[in-house]
Scaffold this active site. Structure first.
Site, PDB file in Angstrom:
ATOM      1  N   LYS A  26      -3.528  -3.732   1.601  1.00  0.00           N
ATOM      2  CA  LYS A  26      -3.667  -3.755   0.138  1.00  0.00           C
ATOM      3  C   LYS A  26      -2.368  -4.082  -0.586  1.00  0.00           C
ATOM      4  O   LYS A  26      -2.349  -4.899  -1.491  1.00  0.00           O
ATOM      5  CB  LYS A  26      -4.113  -2.378  -0.385  1.00  0.00           C
ATOM      6  CG  LYS A  26      -5.558  -2.052  -0.209  1.00  0.00           C
ATOM      7  CD  LYS A  26      -5.960  -0.896  -1.128  1.00  0.00           C
ATOM      8  CE  LYS A  26      -5.121   0.357  -0.992  1.00  0.00           C
ATOM      9  NZ  LYS A  26      -5.324   1.080   0.269  1.00  0.00           N
ATOM     10  N   ARG A 101      -9.549   6.024  -6.507  1.00  0.00           N
ATOM     11  CA  ARG A 101      -9.681   6.512  -5.141  1.00  0.00           C
ATOM     12  C   ARG A 101     -10.838   7.472  -4.980  1.00  0.00           C
ATOM     13  O   ARG A 101     -11.065   7.974  -3.890  1.00  0.00           O
ATOM     14  CB  ARG A 101      -8.405   7.257  -4.771  1.00  0.00           C
ATOM     15  CG  ARG A 101      -7.571   6.565  -3.743  1.00  0.00           C
ATOM     16  CD  ARG A 101      -6.317   7.383  -3.607  1.00  0.00           C
ATOM     17  NE  ARG A 101      -5.668   7.203  -2.363  1.00  0.00           N
ATOM     18  CZ  ARG A 101      -4.723   6.281  -2.144  1.00  0.00           C
ATOM     19  NH1 ARG A 101      -4.385   5.448  -3.082  1.00  0.00           N
ATOM     20  NH2 ARG A 101      -4.146   6.222  -0.986  1.00  0.00           N
ATOM     21  N   ARG A 138       4.361   0.834  10.979  1.00  0.00           N
ATOM     22  CA  ARG A 138       4.779   0.381   9.642  1.00  0.00           C
ATOM     23  C   ARG A 138       6.162   0.942   9.299  1.00  0.00           C
ATOM     24  O   ARG A 138       6.459   2.100   9.524  1.00  0.00           O
ATOM     25  CB  ARG A 138       3.764   0.867   8.601  1.00  0.00           C
ATOM     26  CG  ARG A 138       4.198   0.599   7.161  1.00  0.00           C
ATOM     27  CD  ARG A 138       3.035   0.584   6.220  1.00  0.00           C
ATOM     28  NE  ARG A 138       2.598   1.922   5.828  1.00  0.00           N
ATOM     29  CZ  ARG A 138       1.590   2.136   4.964  1.00  0.00           C
ATOM     30  NH1 ARG A 138       0.924   1.119   4.450  1.00  0.00           N
ATOM     31  NH2 ARG A 138       1.249   3.356   4.651  1.00  0.00           N
ATOM     32  N   ARG A 171       7.474   6.164   6.418  1.00  0.00           N
ATOM     33  CA  ARG A 171       7.025   7.078   5.361  1.00  0.00           C
ATOM     34  C   ARG A 171       6.676   8.446   5.929  1.00  0.00           C
ATOM     35  O   ARG A 171       6.145   8.556   7.013  1.00  0.00           O
ATOM     36  CB  ARG A 171       5.786   6.493   4.667  1.00  0.00           C
ATOM     37  CG  ARG A 171       6.137   5.482   3.590  1.00  0.00           C
ATOM     38  CD  ARG A 171       4.931   4.740   3.085  1.00  0.00           C
ATOM     39  NE  ARG A 171       3.740   5.564   2.862  1.00  0.00           N
ATOM     40  CZ  ARG A 171       2.622   5.117   2.293  1.00  0.00           C
ATOM     41  NH1 ARG A 171       2.553   3.865   1.881  1.00  0.00           N
ATOM     42  NH2 ARG A 171       1.596   5.906   2.124  1.00  0.00           N
ATOM     43  N   ARG A 182      -5.460  11.272   5.703  1.00  0.00           N
ATOM     44  CA  ARG A 182      -5.677  10.269   4.649  1.00  0.00           C
ATOM     45  C   ARG A 182      -6.916   9.426   4.946  1.00  0.00           C
ATOM     46  O   ARG A 182      -7.664   9.083   4.043  1.00  0.00           O
ATOM     47  CB  ARG A 182      -4.431   9.381   4.509  1.00  0.00           C
ATOM     48  CG  ARG A 182      -3.354  10.019   3.630  1.00  0.00           C
ATOM     49  CD  ARG A 182      -1.959   9.585   4.039  1.00  0.00           C
ATOM     50  NE  ARG A 182      -1.757   8.156   3.919  1.00  0.00           N
ATOM     51  CZ  ARG A 182      -0.986   7.416   4.719  1.00  0.00           C
ATOM     52  NH1 ARG A 182      -0.354   7.982   5.721  1.00  0.00           N
ATOM     53  NH2 ARG A 182      -0.845   6.136   4.503  1.00  0.00           N
TER      54      ARG A 182
END
Ligand code: ADP
Ligand code: ZN
Length: 235
Positions: A26, A101, A138, A171, A182
């Protein structure tokens, strides 16, 4: 009037919502779409991370939720969107990345965006296996926010951002446990928005696998296909 290709539109700047699992791409696609169409890229996750870094009261509120991989309360998020996207100094067009969301946020957006509404909601499709692979490798630039993947798009110099030379980090919420949490919240709260936007004739599903360029081409065709259709108010 509609133009032949991407670009700012005469009858109103582009307004897009991007849906998709964590790690579906995204952020990357929102960035590209926003620059192609000359509109703002609004990422609630980036906004909260910046607030945490600056130590503002918004940051202090958001931090605990984010570290646990939970959603920041709706009223907090909606207030941020109201100010940045629908305030007096707000840009005319936007790509929303990470908002809405859940159903309450989608309804709040519908109210704020009335009467024109949004042009299209793009659902970027990527399987759970695929996003788990992507998220664990990531890395994010601590200075400019550019994202890398150690497997598919590594930086030229290990640990350094290609764009600005900043330090790359993982992160806090990209740990396995927070990722699992999540993704559960995504399935329970965000995935139902796919049907919600479909019922409103606003949904376009786009395959999020392949290279970033391939995905961008698909996203742009979906946007163009929706802009070519008469809007709800057109006669
Ligand atoms: P991801 O989609 O990978 O979880 P984001 O950068 O979009 O990453 O969001 C990071 C965190 O910020 C979320 O886990 C959540 O705590 C918070 N957040 C972002 N957007 C919202 C939102 N619309 N509503 C509630 N919390 C949000
Ligand atoms: Zn950077």
């Amino acid at each position: 009037m509609t133009g032949a290709g991407p670009g700012p539109v005469a009858d109103g700047a582009l307004r897009v919502v991007l849906l998709g699992r964590q790690g579906s791409g995204k952020g990357t696609q929102a960035d590209r779409l926003a620059s192609l169409y000359g509109v703002a890229h609004v990422s609630t996750g980036d906004a909260f991370r910046a607030a945490v870094k600056s130590g503002s009261s918004l940051g202090r509120t958001a931090q605990a939720y984010m570290e646990r991989g939970e959603l920041v309360p709706d009223e907090v998020v909606v207030a941020v969107i109201r100010e940045h996207v629908f305030g007096p100094a707000s840009p005319p067009g936007f790509v929303l990345d990470g908002f809405p969301r859940n159903l309450a946020q989608a309804e709040a957006l519908e109210d704020m965006a009335a009467p024109r509404g949004i042009d299209v909601c793009i659902d970027l499709e990527a399987s759970v296996d695929e996003v788990l692979r992507r998220l664990s490798s990531r890395r994010v630039c601590s200075s400019c926010g550019a994202t890398y993947n150690l497997v598919s798009s590594p930086p030229k110099v290990p640990g350094r951002c290609d764009v600005c030379g900043g330090t790359l980090y993982q992160r806090d919420d990209d740990t396995e446990e927070a990722i699992r949490r999540r993704l559960e919240i995504y399935e329970a709260e965000t995935a139902p928005l796919i049907a919600w936007y479909r019922e409103r004739g606003l949904l376009a599903s786009v395959d999020g696998t392949g290279s970033a360029d391939e995905v961008t081409a698909r996203v742009v065709s979906a946007v163009e296909a929706h802009r070519a259709r008469p809007g709800p108010g057109a006669g």
